[in-house]
Every structure is written in C-alpha cells, then in structure tokens.
Design an enzyme around this catalytic site. Structure first.
Site, PDB file in Angstrom:
ATOM      1  N   ARG A  54       0.846  -1.209   0.000  1.00  0.00           N
ATOM      2  CA  ARG A  54       0.000   0.000   0.000  1.00  0.00           C
ATOM      3  C   ARG A  54       0.876   1.253   0.000  1.00  0.00           C
ATOM      4  O   ARG A  54       0.423   2.359  -0.293  1.00  0.00           O
ATOM      5  CB  ARG A  54      -0.951  -0.007   1.211  1.00  0.00           C
ATOM      6  CG  ARG A  54      -1.760   1.268   1.372  1.00  0.00           C
ATOM      7  CD  ARG A  54      -3.044   1.097   2.170  1.00  0.00           C
ATOM      8  NE  ARG A  54      -2.853   0.409   3.422  1.00  0.00           N
ATOM      9  CZ  ARG A  54      -2.240   0.926   4.501  1.00  0.00           C
ATOM     10  NH1 ARG A  54      -1.745   2.146   4.474  1.00  0.00           N
ATOM     11  NH2 ARG A  54      -2.124   0.224   5.602  1.00  0.00           N
ATOM     12  N   TYR A 107     -13.551  18.519 -15.435  1.00  0.00           N
ATOM     13  CA  TYR A 107     -14.089  17.176 -15.243  1.00  0.00           C
ATOM     14  C   TYR A 107     -15.077  17.174 -14.064  1.00  0.00           C
ATOM     15  O   TYR A 107     -14.766  17.697 -12.986  1.00  0.00           O
ATOM     16  CB  TYR A 107     -12.942  16.179 -15.025  1.00  0.00           C
ATOM     17  CG  TYR A 107     -13.453  14.778 -14.865  1.00  0.00           C
ATOM     18  CD1 TYR A 107     -14.196  14.182 -15.879  1.00  0.00           C
ATOM     19  CD2 TYR A 107     -13.241  14.068 -13.697  1.00  0.00           C
ATOM     20  CE1 TYR A 107     -14.710  12.902 -15.725  1.00  0.00           C
ATOM     21  CE2 TYR A 107     -13.746  12.784 -13.544  1.00  0.00           C
ATOM     22  CZ  TYR A 107     -14.481  12.217 -14.562  1.00  0.00           C
ATOM     23  OH  TYR A 107     -14.998  10.951 -14.408  1.00  0.00           O
ATOM     24  N   ASP A 177      -4.144  19.505 -14.724  1.00  0.00           N
ATOM     25  CA  ASP A 177      -4.603  18.176 -15.132  1.00  0.00           C
ATOM     26  C   ASP A 177      -4.256  18.031 -16.614  1.00  0.00           C
ATOM     27  O   ASP A 177      -4.921  18.581 -17.488  1.00  0.00           O
ATOM     28  CB  ASP A 177      -6.110  18.062 -14.875  1.00  0.00           C
ATOM     29  CG  ASP A 177      -6.646  16.678 -15.223  1.00  0.00           C
ATOM     30  OD1 ASP A 177      -6.030  16.001 -16.076  1.00  0.00           O
ATOM     31  OD2 ASP A 177      -7.679  16.280 -14.659  1.00  0.00           O
ATOM     32  N   LYS A 202      -6.563   7.286 -19.661  1.00  0.00           N
ATOM     33  CA  LYS A 202      -6.794   7.810 -21.008  1.00  0.00           C
ATOM     34  C   LYS A 202      -5.592   7.504 -21.914  1.00  0.00           C
ATOM     35  O   LYS A 202      -5.292   6.358 -22.146  1.00  0.00           O
ATOM     36  CB  LYS A 202      -7.116   9.314 -20.904  1.00  0.00           C
ATOM     37  CG  LYS A 202      -8.179   9.638 -19.847  1.00  0.00           C
ATOM     38  CD  LYS A 202      -9.504   9.017 -20.170  1.00  0.00           C
ATOM     39  CE  LYS A 202     -10.629   9.184 -19.188  1.00  0.00           C
ATOM     40  NZ  LYS A 202     -10.462   9.559 -17.828  1.00  0.00           N
TER      41      LYS A 202
HETATM   42  C1  LIG Z   1      -9.596  15.473 -17.398  1.00  0.00           C
HETATM   43  C2  LIG Z   1      -9.891  14.351 -16.466  1.00  0.00           C
HETATM   44  N1  LIG Z   1      -9.323  14.333 -15.256  1.00  0.00           N
HETATM   45  C3  LIG Z   1      -9.559  13.343 -14.374  1.00  0.00           C
HETATM   46  C4  LIG Z   1     -10.396  12.302 -14.680  1.00  0.00           C
HETATM   47  C5  LIG Z   1     -10.644  11.219 -13.681  1.00  0.00           C
HETATM   48  O1  LIG Z   1      -9.871  10.122 -13.979  1.00  0.00           O
HETATM   49  P1  LIG Z   1     -10.266   8.602 -13.614  1.00  0.00           P
HETATM   50  O2  LIG Z   1     -11.511   8.289 -14.391  1.00  0.00           O
HETATM   51  O3  LIG Z   1      -9.082   7.824 -14.029  1.00  0.00           O
HETATM   52  O4  LIG Z   1     -10.519   8.580 -12.145  1.00  0.00           O
HETATM   53  C6  LIG Z   1     -11.003  12.267 -15.938  1.00  0.00           C
HETATM   54  C7  LIG Z   1     -11.896  11.153 -16.296  1.00  0.00           C
HETATM   55  O5  LIG Z   1     -12.553  11.159 -17.321  1.00  0.00           O
HETATM   56  C8  LIG Z   1     -10.745  13.315 -16.849  1.00  0.00           C
HETATM   57  O6  LIG Z   1     -11.319  13.350 -18.067  1.00  0.00           O
END
Ligand SMILES: Cc1ncc(COP(=O)(O)O)c(C=O)c1O
Length: 389
Positions: A54, A107, A177, A202
């Site tokens: 962990r 998001y 991000d 992604k």
């Molecule tokens: C820009 C962005 N950040 C964060 C996330 C969250 O990621 P996860 O789905 O891997 O938790 C997403 C998910 O679609 C996203 O599009």
C-alpha cells in the site's frame, strides 16, 4: 538526456540479476522485515520504507520513474485512478476555511469533490475557463487552483503559461490536469505548476482496459506529503495495472501523434459537412484557440478530441450516436477505439440548463475522441451516420 519516446520505453530503469527485460509484476502485499542483525530498514530506490505494497511496490516504482521522465519532474506517484490522485492533492492543500478555484468547465467529479468538501468548510469558487476570467479570480486568499489545458467538452485551450506565472506570483499551488494534452504536447512543471496530474486511464494507458492516475512533482517535500496521503487513503495503483500502463506508455508517442493527425483531418472534414453546424478543435485554422495552442503545444499537434454540433437538436444528436458503427457510443477518451460521447449525459450531467447554456453545451453537441482506426474508415462511418439523421 534521451528524448521523450526513448524515455517512454527505457525510463523505468529496471534492473535485476536475471536480466529481465521488463519490470516484473511484483504481486506481493508485503516485504520481509529489515535485516535482523543491523535493523536497517529495507528502502525503495527513493528512500521510502519497503514493507507493504500500500506504500511502495517495485512495479509501480518502475512506472513512476517513466512518468517523472516524461513530465521532466523530480518523481511521481501512481494512484488507482485519476480521481484518487485528485483526492490526495486536494487533501494535502485544503483545510477548513480554504478556498479552491476551479474552471466551470472541468471534469465533473473534480468539481463535485471540491464542492463536497464544503461540508468540512472548504469553499469552491468557479471561474469561466477563459484564461482572462480565471486570472481575474485568482487572489492571495486562494489555497489551491486547478486547470485543464484542453477543456471538456468545448475543447478550449487555456493559457497554462500565464496562469502558472500568476499563481507563482501569488504563491498559489496550481494543479494542471494534463490528461487531454499529455506530456507529448505539454509539460506543465516547466511553466511552474505545483504538480502535473493525469488520469492514466486515457492516453497514457491508451487501450481502454485499465484505470489509473498519477501526480508528477518537482520537489521532495510535495512528494513526501502526497506519499503520506496516498498511504493513508490506500490509493496506490495495483502492480498489474502498473505493468499494463508501462506497456501502454511505450507506444504513447506514435499512438497520440496519429490520433492527433486523424483528429485534425476529421475536424476539417466535419467543418465542411452540410449536416454539421460547428466544429470545436484548436487545430482548425479559424479556431480562436489556435494561437495559444501553437504557443503551448509541441509538434503542431492539437490533441485528439473534438466536439461538434449537428444541425438540429437532441433527436438528431442521439440518432447520430445510435448510427455510428466503427466509432462506438461510449464515455471516456484516449484509447485505441474512437468514442462518441453525448456531453449532456456525461460532462454536463449534473449541470442545470443555465449552466449548460453559459458554457455552450447545447442538445446538438457531441464529443469525439479519435482512436487509432484508419482515418478514412472513420470519416466514412461518420458520413454514413450523418446521412441518416
Ligand atoms: C480530465 C480528467 N481528469 C480526471 C479524470 C478522472 O480520472 P479517472 O476516471 O481515471 O478517475 C477524468 C476522467 O474522465 C478526466 O477526463
């Protein structure tokens, strides 16, 4: 220093005495106690205790070294999802009375989580995603800010350089991000972001078969702080998923470049299509975001997601969603399969009509994540589906 595609392949720096070419999957929960005589702790290569998976795991470490290399950071931490990474970042900087600034168009879960922290006395402020309004809302009283260089679903490009500079002046830690832009287009740490963050789910993993997240840092203090939060939240990535993501990243550059090139071709094609009202893609010559994209993004690439409005309303948009065959109607992005998404059901699901209207998310809007299929097949599939609406 080796170039990015070399780092993507060799940057795990894994070595063992059998000469294994690939970092193995260390499918173990625990490690033996320290040396019984000397009591010396067993440490990972970065000096953290190696006693429990962990906390640290050698397969996850191999991925983290690759990610740090791709983002030109000091080190990185891999998480079980992008949201797990965001949770750790929020918890490390926010406390009762803190204010966090987010774009209105970001998001959904990133925004919701910040708003949910309201029950602990955190205030979530929202600014339009335009660089100008975001800059205006930044002030010294803000404890944390987050931006996405390419917004979803309107595919605007935000001036990361300007925002990061202002955050530095005001002493505000900035999370970038970098999920949509990937390290191929942009390295946010270079501009002074506090951390670069990814949903590895992604482009980095790239095959729509694994969920993961990461934070790349440039200082030891942040690394230690976020490592502590990850340990307490129990949100480290699993060794098997780390192995899959290491494998995915080794082809990131070729995948992403082809996806970006296909996206531009499809954007140009749809722009001239009689059934399409408008296309949103920063690579289009007349896009209002082309200039800032050219300033920020490398290789004259503009990402592989575009949005467009079909002529008509919800009926036509849903008809298109139901008529594509190669392109799949599904959420998410960044994988080898092309995906068509209806933002009203995903990104804008929790927005009221006024919020949607303000951002331009209308009932005829669709978002396309371009995959690795032959671009001609994709064009034909979209044309055939468009002819049915
Ligand atoms: C820009 C962005 N950040 C964060 C996330 C969250 O990621 P996860 O789905 O891997 O938790 C997403 C998910 O679609 C996203 O599009």
């Amino acid at each position: 220093m080796p170039k990015q595609s070399t780092r993507a392949i060799h940057g795990h720096d894994y070595e063992d005495d059998v000469g294994a070419f690939k970092p193995p999957i260390y499918q173990t929960a625990i490690y033996e106690h320290p040396d019984k005589l000397t009591g010396k702790p067993r440490l990972s290569d970065r000096g953290f205790d190696l006693k429990y998976s962990r906390e640290e795991n050698p397969t996850v470490r191999a991925l983290e070294r690759i990610l740090a290399g791709l983002e030109e950071g000091l080190d990185s931490l891999a998480f079980g999802s992008g949201m797990a990474a965001i949770s750790a970042a929020y918890l490390s900087k926010l406390e009762t009375g803190s204010r966090i600034l987010l774009p209105k168009e970001c998001y959904g879960a990133t925004q919701e989580l910040a708003q949910n922290l309201g029950k602990f006395g955190v205030e979530c402020l929202l600014a339009r995603s335009d660089t100008g309004e975001f800059l205006e809302k930044l002030d010294k009283g803000i404890a944390l800010a987050l931006i996405e260089p390419i917004t979803n679903p309107m595919i605007r490009v935000v001036d990361v350089e300007e925002i990061a500079r202002r955050c530095r002046e005001l002493g505000i830690p900035l999370i970038v991000d970098n999920t949509f832009s990937t390290p191929i287009l942009l390295n946010p740490l270079k501009y002074g972001a506090w951390i670069s963050l990814h949903s590895l789910t992604k482009y980095l993993a790239g095959h729509n078969d694994v969920i993961g997240g990461a934070i790349i840092v440039e200082d030891r203090e942040t690394l230690q702080e976020l490592w502590n939060w990850r340990r307490k939240l129990g949100s480290i990535l699993s060794p098997f998923d780390a192995f899959l993501i290491i494998r995915g990243i080794s082809t990131l550059e070729v995948r992403f470049e082809k996806q970006c090139r296909s996206a531009l071709e499809i954007a140009e094609h749809l722009r001239d299509h009689p059934k399409v009202e408008e296309v949103y893609y920063p690579g289009l010559a007349d896009s209002p975001y082309k200039r800032v994209a050219d300033k920020l993004f490398r290789k004259r690439l503009y990402g592989a997601v575009l949005s467009f409005r079909v002529r008509g309303g919800q009926r036509e948009a849903l008809k298109l969603l139901g008529s594509v065959e190669i392109v799949k109607p599904a959420p998410s992005l960044g994988g080898v399969e092309s995906l068509l998404t209806y933002p009203i059901w995903s990104a804008a699901k929790n927005m009221n009509p006024d919020q949607r209207k303000e951002l331009g998310i209308t009932e005829n809007l669709l978002r396309l994540s371009v995959g690795l299929e032959d671009v001609e097949d994709l064009r034909e599939d979209l044309d055939r589906a468009l002819s049915q609406i």
